[in-house]
Design an enzyme around this catalytic site. Sequence first.
Site, mmCIF file in Angstrom:
data_model
loop_
_atom_site.group_PDB
_atom_site.id
_atom_site.type_symbol
_atom_site.label_atom_id
_atom_site.label_comp_id
_atom_site.label_asym_id
_atom_site.label_seq_id
_atom_site.Cartn_x
_atom_site.Cartn_y
_atom_site.Cartn_z
ATOM 1 N N ARG A 184 -67.020 -86.481 -75.377
ATOM 2 C CA ARG A 184 -65.861 -85.723 -75.834
ATOM 3 C C ARG A 184 -66.019 -84.257 -75.477
ATOM 4 O O ARG A 184 -64.964 -83.663 -75.161
ATOM 5 C CB ARG A 184 -66.112 -85.698 -77.448
ATOM 6 C CG ARG A 184 -65.098 -84.895 -78.222
ATOM 7 C CD ARG A 184 -63.873 -85.843 -78.044
ATOM 8 N NE ARG A 184 -62.541 -84.969 -78.593
ATOM 9 C CZ ARG A 184 -61.693 -84.199 -77.754
ATOM 10 N NH1 ARG A 184 -61.962 -84.364 -76.401
ATOM 11 N NH2 ARG A 184 -60.505 -83.659 -78.329
ATOM 12 N N CYS A 199 -63.065 -82.472 -73.640
ATOM 13 C CA CYS A 199 -62.451 -80.933 -74.177
ATOM 14 C C CYS A 199 -62.650 -80.161 -73.021
ATOM 15 O O CYS A 199 -61.515 -79.319 -72.693
ATOM 16 C CB CYS A 199 -63.465 -80.363 -75.130
ATOM 17 S SG CYS A 199 -62.992 -81.098 -76.794
#
Lengths: 156, 283, 107
Positions: free
Chosen positions: B240, B244
């Site tokens: 993640r 991002c």
Amino acid sequence: MSKNIQQMVRLDRREALKAAGAGVLALGFATTAHATPEAAAEALSKVSGGAAASMSDKVTISLPEIAENGATVPVGVSVDSPMTADSYVKHIHVFAEGNPSPETISFNLTPTGKAEVNTRIRLSKTQNVLVAVVMNDGSVLTNKKEVKVTIGGCGG
Amino acid sequence: MNFKTITAAVAVLGAGLALSACNGANSTAAVDQVPNPYGDKVWSGYQTARAGVRAMQDDDFENPGMPVYDAAEELYNAADGEAGVSCADCHGAVDDATGGRKGIPMKGVAATYPAYDVEDHKPINVELRINKCRTKYQKAKPFKYESDAMLGMTGLIAKQSRGMPRMTTADSKGDVLNPFWKTGEAFYYQRRGQLDMACSHCHEDNAGNMVRAETLSQGQSNGFPTYRLKWQKPGSLHRRFRGCNKNIRAQPYGYGSDEYLALETYLAWRGRGLPVEGPSVRK
Amino acid sequence: MAKKPRVKLPKKAKAGDMIQVKTLASHNMETGNRKDKKGNKIPRLILNKFACTFKGAEVFSADMHPSVSANPYISFFITAKESGTYEFTWTDDNGKVTTVSNDMAVS
């Protein structure tokens, strides 16, 4: 606009397309043509065996109004039927009008329990989900519901 | 005006426009906030997930990632490596609160990690800890960071701490993890990438607001590993992070990298008090 | 399919009980539309059939197409009648069948 800002804007657009593509790519629908309501109607007539199909509120479709993510959309169908040998739901077909192919899943039931099924399907974009229920006497009931499929602001 | 300034100006303007445009559009932006023992209001991504996604997380059976975690339990009990020992041989059954022969249970691990690795003198998270045990004690090959085996194992371990509040003291000056906490904090507030944004711009300044059709979360880590509907499989926290970073067009760091370990240490502090939700389901 | 599918079926039931059966398989459901890094199409490979049989007779089945999400989840209802073993099978495009059996005692 200076060349640098032009570049920025172009890259931003590409970024947005990439994010859109990445979201849809997961479904594998990015490069194929989409079905139309006509294709779904044709698929429906195939499974109804020519019997007249009528919209019925005996068929309830549960779908979120807005799908969290098009790759996994929980869908439920429930049909008001006694499910006895005399009167039962034989097949429940789920069509996605806007997917590359309209067929998603077909359930085959027997006289037991109740006519309620749940699954998760992939929807490539905002579209109608069309359900066709074939009863044991050959009659066909239908219903449809719209699902909005969005692309989230952040991917990753 | 040079390129960087123009970029920054356009980026901030663009971000500001995007963020404000959808602000009042969707009522789900209102979130229930969980008070934590330290007084700040923190909330997990679970609060802003819609009913369908929450239902998938609440029922273990419906969690699409469960088969992966089930398979990991078999791995946990199977002997592996040249030493021919299984995790269970030292730690007992995965849900054994007494921690088996060595008295080190899996319960509580997900709530207190990352921990300090005295050998390598840096933070160690669950993934790296598993591989350390594998190579050092089992004399087995390490798992690849994002492999199903690793994700399954971290999910299985997270499950043992389910409901336990995240706890850390890394923010105190005397704590051995404090220097890394500081590095993680600096990372969190550091602008990066072509869009020149920091984690805080979305997850602190605009948490709860919408960016297009998505409600920004606080970026907490208590739900990881998570089955992300978008990924159609479980994924780790570092995955993640990388996503991002790529979103704001910054160069992502590697899985298990020092930068992400420091960030993970800091995030564990930001989410203190939140219950371990792993393995969770997110959109 | 490397991982065993999960089936939720109560071990015990009373005759006439309405039982919701839940099943969750672990499968990518590769649609055949995705392309790999080199631009080649990744071939389709999905689970295309799910069936639940009891004492040799089919109780419920589903025909799946690529639009079914990865890690297919299917739930349906049955009426508990007699004790016995329920067999759940998943078949993929190559004809490979995965079976899970669960007993239910009906009193």
